[in-house]
Enzyme design. Structure first.
Site, PDB file in Angstrom:
ATOM      1  N   ASP A  41       0.871  -1.175   0.000  1.00 19.60           N
ATOM      2  CA  ASP A  41       0.000   0.000   0.000  1.00 19.60           C
ATOM      3  C   ASP A  41       0.909   1.226   0.000  1.00 19.60           C
ATOM      4  O   ASP A  41       1.471   1.593   1.036  1.00 19.60           O
ATOM      5  CB  ASP A  41      -0.905  -0.008   1.237  1.00 19.60           C
ATOM      6  CG  ASP A  41      -1.688   1.290   1.401  1.00 19.60           C
ATOM      7  OD1 ASP A  41      -1.851   2.016   0.398  1.00 19.60           O
ATOM      8  OD2 ASP A  41      -2.139   1.570   2.526  1.00 19.60           O
TER       9      ASP A  41
ATOM     10  N   LYS B   2       3.100  10.809  -4.356  1.00 20.69           N
ATOM     11  CA  LYS B   2       1.995  10.092  -5.002  1.00 20.69           C
ATOM     12  C   LYS B   2       1.046  11.048  -5.715  1.00 20.69           C
ATOM     13  O   LYS B   2       0.393  10.666  -6.689  1.00 20.69           O
ATOM     14  CB  LYS B   2       1.243   9.273  -3.945  1.00 20.69           C
ATOM     15  CG  LYS B   2       0.137   8.385  -4.497  1.00 20.69           C
ATOM     16  CD  LYS B   2      -0.476   7.566  -3.377  1.00 20.69           C
ATOM     17  CE  LYS B   2      -1.653   6.741  -3.845  1.00 20.69           C
ATOM     18  NZ  LYS B   2      -2.220   5.918  -2.762  1.00 20.69           N
TER      19      LYS B   2
ATOM     20  N   GLU C  27      -7.629   0.662  -4.399  1.00 24.35           N
ATOM     21  CA  GLU C  27      -7.638   0.752  -2.937  1.00 24.35           C
ATOM     22  C   GLU C  27      -9.011   0.462  -2.326  1.00 24.35           C
ATOM     23  O   GLU C  27      -9.097  -0.263  -1.319  1.00 24.35           O
ATOM     24  CB  GLU C  27      -7.123   2.128  -2.499  1.00 24.35           C
ATOM     25  CG  GLU C  27      -5.634   2.305  -2.767  1.00 24.35           C
ATOM     26  CD  GLU C  27      -5.158   3.733  -2.602  1.00 24.35           C
ATOM     27  OE1 GLU C  27      -5.995   4.604  -2.261  1.00 24.35           O
ATOM     28  OE2 GLU C  27      -3.965   4.000  -2.813  1.00 24.35           O
TER      29      GLU C  27
ATOM     30  N   ASP D  66     -12.329   6.894   2.636  1.00 25.37           N
ATOM     31  CA  ASP D  66     -10.891   6.793   2.870  1.00 25.37           C
ATOM     32  C   ASP D  66     -10.363   8.183   3.219  1.00 25.37           C
ATOM     33  O   ASP D  66     -10.203   9.039   2.344  1.00 25.37           O
ATOM     34  CB  ASP D  66     -10.198   6.242   1.618  1.00 25.37           C
ATOM     35  CG  ASP D  66      -8.707   5.972   1.844  1.00 25.37           C
ATOM     36  OD1 ASP D  66      -8.160   6.450   2.847  1.00 25.37           O
ATOM     37  OD2 ASP D  66      -8.102   5.279   1.004  1.00 25.37           O
TER      38      ASP D  66
END
Length: 440
Positions: free
Chosen positions: A37, A100, A203, A225
């Site tokens: 992850d 990211k 995800e 999330d």
């Protein structure tokens, strides 16, 4: 014919018996595929253990199951994770985080310029791609995928140290809204870390697998999330073992860091009122930020928390090194109620993308079967209360939200590695026309 069928039956029975005895009395094989992850703020690595069917999220040498997604460059080394964060205040221009956000993306010049203003390090535009400028004993640039590769390499080494075997294969998760280019560049980061990526999994799907939703009869799953820096809300539709992402929305400028910043601003003002001067020394701000972050975490479990920090306060606001004089001791108690009041407007923003995905997915909130929480910020009691009040039912909290995605990715890694006991694989139906709605 009857004799042949009897012989086949005996062989099958013998194979099952051998498998059972082997499982009972022989040491299970080591996992050969890891689940990764690579988060915006933190990242984790996990494995699915054959035989026991358990997922292990691998900790570092200090027992921490997540490492910060930061990489710091010095004249002698490239440091990743906690070691990089330790240098963030003293070496800010060469400590890269949030990579990211940039990986595989093509930016318009003005958009990249707006994004780069938020960071202490320098971001260059290379034909639409972001690159980070590093100045140690010489000046050079690195790509977002290189930053990702150093984090993935760190996690690969953690896994190899724990398992005692070399690791060359992995399953990796990406946000559901990542396009083909962003996915490819994430895979490239893994390749730079010496890993072969067997599968890329979304995800939200990984989180749903962590909660075991790939094995039960649910149809509409909402995944909230909320991590350190971003909010992503996904609406999944499940038929059998197949997941379709029906709608996505989010806020890429909302997360736990923002909640901490509100508390930091309040605390800095308390320092000014108590001592007549606000904290300006880098060391003071760093210590205060760490204390505030610890207090925020304590407030998820307790109604109040104490902040106690030695500070080298002085009137000059030039960020100079602290004087040699003994520090003063700042001490204050903050309550959960105060924390909630400071952040209430930010908490309310969480419901905006939730309402959007329901509208775009043509679904009433009563039709949502499961609400899955992902990311450490969903531990905050006010946020859980906000979500449960909106839906009229409690969200599923049976899995550690910090580790939900890595747990699901590890399960998928076990499936790809052919681990026993066999698991039901989650198949994602690609939705090429899906676009994420972003709020800020």
């Amino acid at each position: 014919m009857a004799g042949e069928m009897s012989m086949i039956g005996s062989v099958i029975l013998a194979l099952f018996l051998a498998g059972y005895l082997g499982q009972q009395y022989l040491p299970p094989p080591k996992p050969k595929v890891i689940g990764l992850d690579l988060g915006t703020t933190f990242c984790s690595v996990g494995v699915f253990h054959p035989g026991s069917g358990e997922v292990e999220v691998i900790a570092d040498e200090e027992g921490r199951k997540s490492i910060p997604s930061a990489v710091s460059f010095t004249t002698t080394a490239v440091l990743a994770g906690h070691d990089a964060v330790d240098l963030a205040d003293s070496n800010p221009q060469n400590t890269i985080y949030d990579a990211k956000r940039f990986i595989g993306k093509i930016f318009e010049p003005e958009v990249l310029e707006q994004e780069s203003v938020r960071y202490p390090f320098k971001v260059l535009n290379n034909n639409g791609s972001a690159e980070f400028v590093i100045s140690t004993n010489h000046t050079f640039t690195v790509s977002p995928e290189f930053i990702g590769s150093r984090l993935l390499l760190r996690m690969r080494k953690m896994a190899e140290g724990q398992l005692g075997v070399p690791i060359q294969k992995a399953v990796i998760s990406v946000p559901a809204e990542f396009d083909e280019r962003q996915r490819n560049y994430t895979v490239r980061a893994a390749q730079l870390a010496g890993l072969e990526v067997l599968r890329v999994i979304n995800e939200p799907t990984a989180a749903a697998m962590a909660y075991g939703l790939h094995k039960v009869d649910v149809f509409n799953v909402l995944v909230v999330d909320l991590g350190g820096g971003t909010l992503d809300v996904s609406l999944l539709n499940k038929q059998g073992g197949m997941f379709l992402t029906r709608a996505m929305a989010g806020n890429n400028k909302l997360g736990g860091q923002d909640f901490s910043q509100r508390l930091l601003q309040f605390t800095a003002e308390q320092v000014r009122q108590q001592f007549g001067v606000a904290p300006t020394v880098k060391e003071d701000i760093h210590r205060l930020r760490l204390a505030v972050e610890a207090a925020k975490l304590n407030l998820t479990l307790h109604p109040s928390a104490t902040i106690r920090v030695p500070l080298h306060l002085h009137a000059a606001g030039d960020g100079a090194e602290p004087p040699a004089a003994s520090p003063v001791l700042f001490q204050a108690t903050v309550t959960r109620q105060l924390f909630e009041e400071l952040n209430e407007d930010l908490f309310q923003k969480i419901l905006v993308p939730v309402k959007t995905v329901l509208a775009e997915g043509h679904l009433e909130k009563e039709e949502v079967d499961e609400i899955v929480l992902v990311g450490g910020s969903t531990r905050i009691p006010r946020i859980r209360r906000l979500i449960s009040e909106f839906f009229g039912k409690e969200p599923n909290t049976s899995v550690d939200p910090d580790l939900a995605v890595v747990t699901g990715v590890a399960i998928q890694a076990g499936i790809m590695g052919g681990s026993w006991p066999l698991q039901v694989s989650a198949i994602e139906i690609p939705n090429r026309h899906l676009r994420k709605t972003n709020f800020s």
